[in-house]
Design a protein around this motif. Structure first.
Motif, PDB file in Angstrom:
ATOM      1  N   ILE A  30     -43.230 -61.779  38.857  1.00  0.00           N
ATOM      2  CA  ILE A  30     -43.201 -61.609  37.575  1.00  0.00           C
ATOM      3  C   ILE A  30     -42.579 -60.313  37.087  1.00  0.00           C
ATOM      4  CG2 ILE A  30     -44.863 -61.088  35.379  1.00  0.00           C
ATOM      5  CD1 ILE A  30     -46.795 -62.587  37.131  1.00  0.00           C
ATOM      6  N   PRO A  31     -41.469 -60.167  36.113  1.00  0.00           N
ATOM      7  CA  PRO A  31     -40.686 -59.094  35.832  1.00  0.00           C
ATOM      8  C   PRO A  31     -41.801 -58.180  35.462  1.00  0.00           C
ATOM      9  CG  PRO A  31     -39.811 -61.003  34.932  1.00  0.00           C
ATOM     10  CD  PRO A  31     -40.940 -61.557  35.576  1.00  0.00           C
ATOM     11  N   ALA A  32     -41.218 -56.901  35.693  1.00  0.00           N
ATOM     12  CA  ALA A  32     -42.076 -55.376  35.281  1.00  0.00           C
ATOM     13  C   ALA A  32     -42.436 -55.571  33.707  1.00  0.00           C
ATOM     14  CB  ALA A  32     -41.252 -54.230  35.757  1.00  0.00           C
ATOM     15  N   GLU A  33     -41.300 -55.923  32.935  1.00  0.00           N
ATOM     16  CA  GLU A  33     -41.510 -56.015  31.540  1.00  0.00           C
ATOM     17  C   GLU A  33     -42.502 -56.958  31.048  1.00  0.00           C
ATOM     18  OE1 GLU A  33     -37.765 -58.467  32.507  1.00  0.00           O
ATOM     19  OE2 GLU A  33     -38.383 -56.415  33.030  1.00  0.00           O
ATOM     20  N   GLU A  34     -42.730 -57.876  31.758  1.00  0.00           N
ATOM     21  CA  GLU A  34     -43.943 -58.798  31.578  1.00  0.00           C
ATOM     22  C   GLU A  34     -45.269 -58.603  32.102  1.00  0.00           C
ATOM     23  OE1 GLU A  34     -42.832 -62.971  32.329  1.00  0.00           O
ATOM     24  OE2 GLU A  34     -40.860 -62.549  31.556  1.00  0.00           O
ATOM     25  N   ASP A  50     -49.516 -69.800  29.138  1.00  0.00           N
ATOM     26  CA  ASP A  50     -48.466 -69.727  27.991  1.00  0.00           C
ATOM     27  C   ASP A  50     -47.130 -68.624  28.210  1.00  0.00           C
ATOM     28  OD1 ASP A  50     -49.968 -71.627  26.745  1.00  0.00           O
ATOM     29  OD2 ASP A  50     -50.599 -70.309  25.105  1.00  0.00           O
ATOM     30  N   ARG A  51     -47.783 -67.358  28.778  1.00  0.00           N
ATOM     31  CA  ARG A  51     -46.637 -66.449  28.909  1.00  0.00           C
ATOM     32  C   ARG A  51     -46.045 -66.465  30.171  1.00  0.00           C
ATOM     33  NH1 ARG A  51     -46.145 -60.901  27.214  1.00  0.00           N
ATOM     34  NH2 ARG A  51     -44.191 -60.286  27.995  1.00  0.00           N
ATOM     35  N   HIS A  52     -46.568 -66.833  31.148  1.00  0.00           N
ATOM     36  CA  HIS A  52     -46.145 -66.668  32.738  1.00  0.00           C
ATOM     37  C   HIS A  52     -45.568 -68.005  33.281  1.00  0.00           C
ATOM     38  CE1 HIS A  52     -46.828 -62.468  32.587  1.00  0.00           C
ATOM     39  NE2 HIS A  52     -48.221 -62.873  32.226  1.00  0.00           N
ATOM     40  N   PHE A  53     -45.941 -68.980  32.661  1.00  0.00           N
ATOM     41  CA  PHE A  53     -45.174 -70.408  33.068  1.00  0.00           C
ATOM     42  C   PHE A  53     -44.395 -70.875  32.073  1.00  0.00           C
ATOM     43  CE2 PHE A  53     -48.753 -69.162  35.827  1.00  0.00           C
ATOM     44  CZ  PHE A  53     -48.376 -69.524  37.034  1.00  0.00           C
ATOM     45  N   ALA A  54     -44.327 -70.467  31.062  1.00  0.00           N
ATOM     46  CA  ALA A  54     -43.415 -71.142  29.820  1.00  0.00           C
ATOM     47  C   ALA A  54     -42.061 -71.486  30.362  1.00  0.00           C
ATOM     48  CB  ALA A  54     -43.483 -70.260  28.581  1.00  0.00           C
ATOM     49  N   GLN A  55     -41.518 -70.536  30.959  1.00  0.00           N
ATOM     50  CA  GLN A  55     -39.881 -70.824  31.436  1.00  0.00           C
ATOM     51  C   GLN A  55     -40.003 -71.748  32.551  1.00  0.00           C
ATOM     52  OE1 GLN A  55     -38.597 -67.057  32.503  1.00  0.00           O
ATOM     53  NE2 GLN A  55     -37.949 -66.296  30.416  1.00  0.00           N
ATOM     54  N   VAL A 108     -54.986 -57.658  41.950  1.00  0.00           N
ATOM     55  CA  VAL A 108     -53.712 -57.767  42.464  1.00  0.00           C
ATOM     56  C   VAL A 108     -53.548 -58.953  43.150  1.00  0.00           C
ATOM     57  CG1 VAL A 108     -52.043 -56.486  44.137  1.00  0.00           C
ATOM     58  CG2 VAL A 108     -53.631 -55.113  42.518  1.00  0.00           C
ATOM     59  N   GLU A 109     -54.393 -59.488  44.091  1.00  0.00           N
ATOM     60  CA  GLU A 109     -54.362 -60.743  44.846  1.00  0.00           C
ATOM     61  C   GLU A 109     -54.198 -61.877  43.614  1.00  0.00           C
ATOM     62  OE1 GLU A 109     -56.899 -63.356  47.971  1.00  0.00           O
ATOM     63  OE2 GLU A 109     -57.723 -61.554  47.209  1.00  0.00           O
ATOM     64  N   PHE A 110     -54.792 -61.878  42.681  1.00  0.00           N
ATOM     65  CA  PHE A 110     -54.514 -63.037  41.594  1.00  0.00           C
ATOM     66  C   PHE A 110     -53.175 -62.861  40.989  1.00  0.00           C
ATOM     67  CE2 PHE A 110     -55.652 -64.395  37.168  1.00  0.00           C
ATOM     68  CZ  PHE A 110     -56.127 -65.691  37.501  1.00  0.00           C
ATOM     69  N   LEU A 111     -52.431 -61.447  40.845  1.00  0.00           N
ATOM     70  CA  LEU A 111     -51.028 -61.644  40.195  1.00  0.00           C
ATOM     71  C   LEU A 111     -50.090 -62.358  41.342  1.00  0.00           C
ATOM     72  CD1 LEU A 111     -50.753 -58.028  38.818  1.00  0.00           C
ATOM     73  CD2 LEU A 111     -51.083 -60.403  37.710  1.00  0.00           C
ATOM     74  N   LEU A 112     -50.424 -61.983  42.686  1.00  0.00           N
ATOM     75  CA  LEU A 112     -49.639 -62.236  43.670  1.00  0.00           C
ATOM     76  C   LEU A 112     -49.785 -63.924  43.634  1.00  0.00           C
ATOM     77  CD1 LEU A 112     -50.192 -59.916  46.479  1.00  0.00           C
ATOM     78  CD2 LEU A 112     -48.431 -59.990  45.284  1.00  0.00           C
ATOM     79  N   ASP A 139     -52.637 -57.777  28.542  1.00  0.00           N
ATOM     80  CA  ASP A 139     -52.958 -58.784  27.827  1.00  0.00           C
ATOM     81  C   ASP A 139     -52.512 -60.248  27.875  1.00  0.00           C
ATOM     82  OD1 ASP A 139     -54.497 -57.001  26.055  1.00  0.00           O
ATOM     83  OD2 ASP A 139     -53.010 -56.457  24.663  1.00  0.00           O
ATOM     84  N   SER A 140     -51.319 -60.098  28.523  1.00  0.00           N
ATOM     85  CA  SER A 140     -50.892 -61.558  28.816  1.00  0.00           C
ATOM     86  C   SER A 140     -51.856 -62.096  30.196  1.00  0.00           C
ATOM     87  CB  SER A 140     -49.356 -61.423  29.183  1.00  0.00           C
ATOM     88  OG  SER A 140     -49.067 -60.862  30.343  1.00  0.00           O
ATOM     89  N   PHE A 141     -52.439 -61.383  30.709  1.00  0.00           N
ATOM     90  CA  PHE A 141     -53.258 -61.859  31.709  1.00  0.00           C
ATOM     91  C   PHE A 141     -54.921 -61.909  31.511  1.00  0.00           C
ATOM     92  CE2 PHE A 141     -49.682 -59.788  33.667  1.00  0.00           C
ATOM     93  CZ  PHE A 141     -49.054 -60.673  34.484  1.00  0.00           C
TER      94      PHE A 141
END
Length: 84
Positions: free
Chosen positions: A55-59, A73-78, A41-45, A63-65
């Motif tokens: 990070i939107p709930a749908e993401e 690729d998944r969470h910084f592409a935008q 959880v701390e890593f996600l924050l 597997d993306s983590f």
């Protein structure tokens, strides 16, 4: 920029786990417990802090983590395509 993100994520993991050696960008950090369930959880924050947004709930797909590469690729592409 992707390499900079991976470096920051690696530094965070090494800060939390001083015994960690090299962390390849394709290492499954969940399966190997490089990031423990208590740290996750701390890593996600921290990832959200680096992104500058939640990070939107749908993401929220585990597997993306799993690897540093999949996170970048998944969470910084935008973020990267937006010019940051």
């Amino acid at each position: 920029m992707t390499d900079a993100v991976i470096t920051k994520l690696t530094d965070w993991i090494k800060d939390k786990n001083p015994e960690a050696q090299e962390i390849p960008e394709d290492l499954d950090i969940v399966e190997t417990r490089t990031v423990t369930s208590l740290q996750f959880v701390e890593f996600l924050l921290y990832i959200e802090e680096l992104r500058g947004s939640a990070i939107p709930a749908e993401e929220m797909d585990i597997d993306s983590f799993r690897t540093l590469r999949s996170i970048a690729d998944r969470h910084f592409a935008q973020t990267l395509t937006a010019g940051e």
